[in-house]
Design an enzyme around this catalytic site. Sequence first.
Site, mmCIF file in Angstrom:
data_model
loop_
_atom_site.group_PDB
_atom_site.id
_atom_site.type_symbol
_atom_site.label_atom_id
_atom_site.label_comp_id
_atom_site.label_asym_id
_atom_site.label_seq_id
_atom_site.Cartn_x
_atom_site.Cartn_y
_atom_site.Cartn_z
ATOM 1 N N ASP A 166 -2.625 9.889 1.343
ATOM 2 C CA ASP A 166 -3.256 8.771 2.052
ATOM 3 C C ASP A 166 -4.144 9.326 3.164
ATOM 4 O O ASP A 166 -4.097 10.522 3.449
ATOM 5 C CB ASP A 166 -2.187 7.834 2.631
ATOM 6 C CG ASP A 166 -2.640 6.383 2.640
ATOM 7 O OD1 ASP A 166 -3.745 6.111 3.161
ATOM 8 O OD2 ASP A 166 -1.909 5.527 2.125
ATOM 9 N N ASP B 152 0.862 -1.181 0.000
ATOM 10 C CA ASP B 152 0.000 0.000 0.000
ATOM 11 C C ASP B 152 0.899 1.232 0.000
ATOM 12 O O ASP B 152 1.494 1.587 1.021
ATOM 13 C CB ASP B 152 -0.909 -0.024 1.223
ATOM 14 C CG ASP B 152 -2.060 0.951 1.094
ATOM 15 O OD1 ASP B 152 -2.128 1.695 0.091
ATOM 16 O OD2 ASP B 152 -2.910 0.976 2.008
ATOM 17 N N ALA B 153 1.024 1.860 -1.165
ATOM 18 C CA ALA B 153 1.981 2.958 -1.332
ATOM 19 C C ALA B 153 1.336 4.165 -2.020
ATOM 20 O O ALA B 153 1.830 5.259 -1.926
ATOM 21 C CB ALA B 153 3.190 2.492 -2.140
ATOM 22 N N LYS B 154 0.224 3.927 -2.721
ATOM 23 C CA LYS B 154 -0.540 4.996 -3.377
ATOM 24 C C LYS B 154 0.366 5.911 -4.198
ATOM 25 O O LYS B 154 0.287 7.131 -4.112
ATOM 26 C CB LYS B 154 -1.365 5.762 -2.344
ATOM 27 C CG LYS B 154 -2.345 4.845 -1.581
ATOM 28 C CD LYS B 154 -3.306 5.600 -0.696
ATOM 29 C CE LYS B 154 -4.345 4.695 -0.046
ATOM 30 N NZ LYS B 154 -3.813 3.791 0.973
ATOM 31 N N ARG B 155 1.220 5.324 -4.997
ATOM 32 C CA ARG B 155 2.147 6.082 -5.815
ATOM 33 C C ARG B 155 1.446 6.724 -6.993
ATOM 34 O O ARG B 155 0.384 6.251 -7.451
ATOM 35 C CB ARG B 155 3.252 5.147 -6.329
ATOM 36 C CG ARG B 155 4.107 4.496 -5.249
ATOM 37 C CD ARG B 155 4.730 5.493 -4.299
ATOM 38 N NE ARG B 155 5.764 4.904 -3.460
ATOM 39 C CZ ARG B 155 5.904 5.145 -2.151
ATOM 40 N NH1 ARG B 155 5.037 5.924 -1.517
ATOM 41 N NH2 ARG B 155 6.903 4.610 -1.478
#
Lengths: 274, 274
Positions: free
Chosen positions: B98, A93-96
């Site tokens: 996030d 989970d890094a939401k790059r």
Amino acid sequence: MNYTQALQTRWINHNTLLCVGLDPDPRKIPAHLQDYDDPLLHFLRSIIDSTADLVCAFKPQIAYFSAIHAEDKLETLIDYIHHNYPGIPVILDAKRGDIGATAEQYAREAFERYKADAVTVNPYMGGDTLEPYLAYSDKGVIVLCRTSNPGGDDFQMLPVPVNGQSQPLYQYVAHKAATAWNRNGNVSLVVGATYPAELAAVRQIIGDMPLLVPGIGAQGGDVQAAVQAGKTPLGSGLVINSSRAILYASQGADFADQARAVALATQTEINQYR
Amino acid sequence: MNYTQALQTRWINHNTLLCVGLDPDPRKIPAHLQDYDDPLLHFLRSIIDSTADLVCAFKPQIAYFSAIHAEDKLETLIDYIHHNYPGIPVILDAKRGDIGATAEQYAREAFERYKADAVTVNPYMGGDTLEPYLAYSDKGVIVLCRTSNPGGDDFQMLPVPVNGQSQPLYQYVAHKAATAWNRNGNVSLVVGATYPAELAAVRQIIGDMPLLVPGIGAQGGDVQAAVQAGKTPLGSGLVINSSRAILYASQGADFADQARAVALATQTEINQYR
């Protein structure tokens, strides 16, 4: 076995849609673990060992490692899961999100350095910025769509015109995911459990594509509503994440047993509504 | 001195709007540097030494470090800039985004671990997800608005209704930045040099707030058009980034001199249109 096939196996053969999120806050790790060489790794390995048979995936959140200079521990942890529990996919989970040349580096970070099976990404910069991840056809690319936080409304719910009709932005993201980005069958979307109506709308748009669903547990999403709204006709298609409610079920010596108890209760509750 | 004040000092006293982006691709580093102990750090320190008097900021892109397990080098590099060139702000280009609890960790990563003076963030998840960064009132929070890549159109140009009028999503992001997020005076926006009309539109909305402008150099944005469209009435307000055109101006032993020559030419060209 690619990411989607691994999920299918866990959903069907292991009868679970539960994902345990690995968000290790050093302040919340049971105090007695401070006697161990590496409290954080000991804590997470114990959580993994006590819940592995109950999950369809593990989801480490990279910020909790990066903030404390612990990228090496994250590598060790993912290796540990792959080695001891082959077949359980790991979602980084890094939401790059960045332009192509940089996205190539982020894709390398997720898939080659950390050996994750899937990574979360942000769509704001547009479809071309997702291509470097999509090119890893055996890996999962999980695009933010309708997030579980209150401020998710700010932009994701804005009506935008598509083919002469107005629809919320998150539905347009879902539409692009299903029609433009899923050529390799490796795209998923993030839709929060806190918004079951939106889960149902996205399921309509994307058919059988997997959904990563955060927001149950500490964030207050309703399991019954989320599962009923988001499942596929065959009762799967969901990766339902819980992090804090499982990780910090107890601060005592029994933390791993209590984590298992909460995970088992959550798995069971989810399965009631499949 | 906070981030915005540091920029002002560089813009006015040092007469420069140029930002050098530090995106070290190991494949492009001059071959002769392989003889050094640490080619990547030697390369970047040389670029910094040869361009520091010409820049208003340095902008390392974290993906280029994370992909190769080089977070320690990024820490070393930022320390090097702070120690040798105090007053030049460092922008950590990370484009994080996030939910709140996780954003707190990303803010710690950027501002406490790396000691960056500013960080780039992604607005898709909404205003509440920016709060943990905004709380660092002396640090810059640089929100993606209109990005320089072709796919930036996919979502950022969609018309959304605001107060009964239709405007592109990126303008609504700019509007939120100016009216809701800039309480501490520490918000900037990213608008690509490849879209001068959009630069002008955003400047109208945000007044004197700083803009980070990628897209000149290798990405092909026109300097004259970008400066004239994006500058404030006093001829500043811009952090105009060039990465590849400066870093890789030469692959030979003269790489640092050639980088300086390109940086100087770019600074001079920018200043013609202030």
